[in-house]
Design an enzyme around this catalytic site. Structure first.
Site, short mmCIF file in Angstrom:
data_model
loop_
_atom_site.label_atom_id
_atom_site.label_comp_id
_atom_site.label_asym_id
_atom_site.label_seq_id
_atom_site.Cartn_x
_atom_site.Cartn_y
_atom_site.Cartn_z
N HIS A 185 34.32 42.15 -17.45
CA HIS A 185 34.90 41.64 -16.19
C HIS A 185 34.84 42.74 -15.13
O HIS A 185 35.00 43.92 -15.44
CB HIS A 185 36.36 41.21 -16.40
CG HIS A 185 36.53 39.76 -16.72
ND1 HIS A 185 37.08 39.31 -17.90
CD2 HIS A 185 36.23 38.64 -16.01
CE1 HIS A 185 37.11 37.97 -17.90
NE2 HIS A 185 36.60 37.55 -16.76
N ARG A 238 43.02 26.70 -16.05
CA ARG A 238 44.07 26.54 -15.02
C ARG A 238 43.53 25.79 -13.81
O ARG A 238 44.28 25.11 -13.11
CB ARG A 238 44.59 27.93 -14.63
CG ARG A 238 45.79 27.93 -13.71
CD ARG A 238 46.39 29.32 -13.57
NE ARG A 238 45.47 30.36 -13.18
CZ ARG A 238 44.97 30.51 -11.95
NH1 ARG A 238 45.29 29.69 -10.98
NH2 ARG A 238 44.13 31.50 -11.69
N GLU A 284 35.45 43.65 -22.36
CA GLU A 284 36.40 42.85 -23.13
C GLU A 284 36.26 43.11 -24.63
O GLU A 284 35.16 43.24 -25.15
CB GLU A 284 36.16 41.35 -22.87
CG GLU A 284 36.38 40.94 -21.43
CD GLU A 284 37.85 41.00 -21.01
OE1 GLU A 284 38.71 41.12 -21.88
OE2 GLU A 284 38.11 40.91 -19.79
N1 PCA Z 1 35.23 34.58 -13.68
C1 PCA Z 1 35.87 33.45 -14.31
C2 PCA Z 1 34.76 32.46 -14.55
C3 PCA Z 1 33.59 32.93 -13.78
C4 PCA Z 1 33.93 34.29 -13.34
O1 PCA Z 1 33.18 35.06 -12.73
C5 PCA Z 1 36.67 33.82 -15.56
O2 PCA Z 1 37.16 34.96 -15.64
O3 PCA Z 1 36.82 33.00 -16.44
#
Ligand code: PCA
Length: 212
Positions: A165, A90, A80
């Site tokens: 992510h 959400r 990110e």
């Molecule tokens: N993904 C969520 C919160 C915890 C996770 O693994 C997110 O993208 O906010």
């Protein structure tokens, strides 16, 4: 010898697994040339998530911190670029919190940029055949909250930090309708983030932007 703290979120939203936690459990055993990996499990709960990672930073005194969470719908590992000062959940987090348009930190800056070399990380993973691309949004749920909160804590300290992510695991989507990535590939990709970070004090200037 550099020390890298890699953190992974627990399951949330009624799921029984989170690939971030599964990957981080394996990374605790991973070998790293010129470095050491330490890991930590993070609750998907608004303020506790940040407190947990800050406690791990204070315990381990790492040179770099890589926080990791799942992003359903993404087909690639996505470092990110930016964390924003907004909590707009959400769904409720695991503590039942569901803020709408509240700041992560009252009177904090609007945003923090990652301090990891995300272009170099992206290039390294791609060179190893692992799908990876820079993301320009970490959402507005607990991942963004943690990213922002840890950047805020680290401001002025000489510790690099960024959020990554990762896709869902194949077992999380038995319909075959969603993008997924095997745990082995996720673990290898996250392991490669560590040397790419150690080896690139300055990020490389390669394009990774998006046109909407
Ligand atoms: N993904 C969520 C919160 C915890 C996770 O693994 C997110 O993208 O906010």
């Amino acid at each position: 010898m550099k020390k890298i703290l890699i953190t992974g979120f627990e399951p949330f939203g009624g799921a029984s697994v989170n690939p971030a936690l599964e990957a981080v459990k394996q990374l605790g055993e991973a070998k790293l040339e010129g470095g050491e990996i330490v890991v930590c499990e993070v609750p998907v709960t608004r303020y506790e998530s940040v407190d947990t990672v800050i406690a791990a930073i204070e315990t381990h005194q790492p040179d770099f911190v890589i926080t990791v969470g799942q992003a359903g719908g993404r087909a690639a590992i996505t470092p990110e670029r930016v964390a924003i000062n907004v909590d707009d959940f959400r769904i409720a987090d695991n503590g039942g919190n569901q803020p709408i348009d509240e700041p992560v930190v009252v009177d904090g800056p609007d945003a923090y940029f990652t301090t990891l070399p995300i272009k170099a990380i992206t290039r390294t993973l791609q060179e190893h055949g692992i799908p990876c691309q820079v993301s320009n949004t970490a959402g507005t749920f607990v991942c963004n909250h943690l990213f922002y909160g840890v950047q805020h804590y680290l401001a002025g300290k000489n510790i690099g930090h960024g959020f990554v992510h990762i896709p869902l695991l194949p077992a999380q989507d038995t319909t075959g309708n969603q993008a997924t990535m095997s745990l082995d590939v996720i673990v290898e990709g996250l392991r490669l983030v560590a040397p790419a970070t150690i080896d690139n004090k300055q990020d490389v200037a390669i394009g990774a932007g998006q046109i909407c």
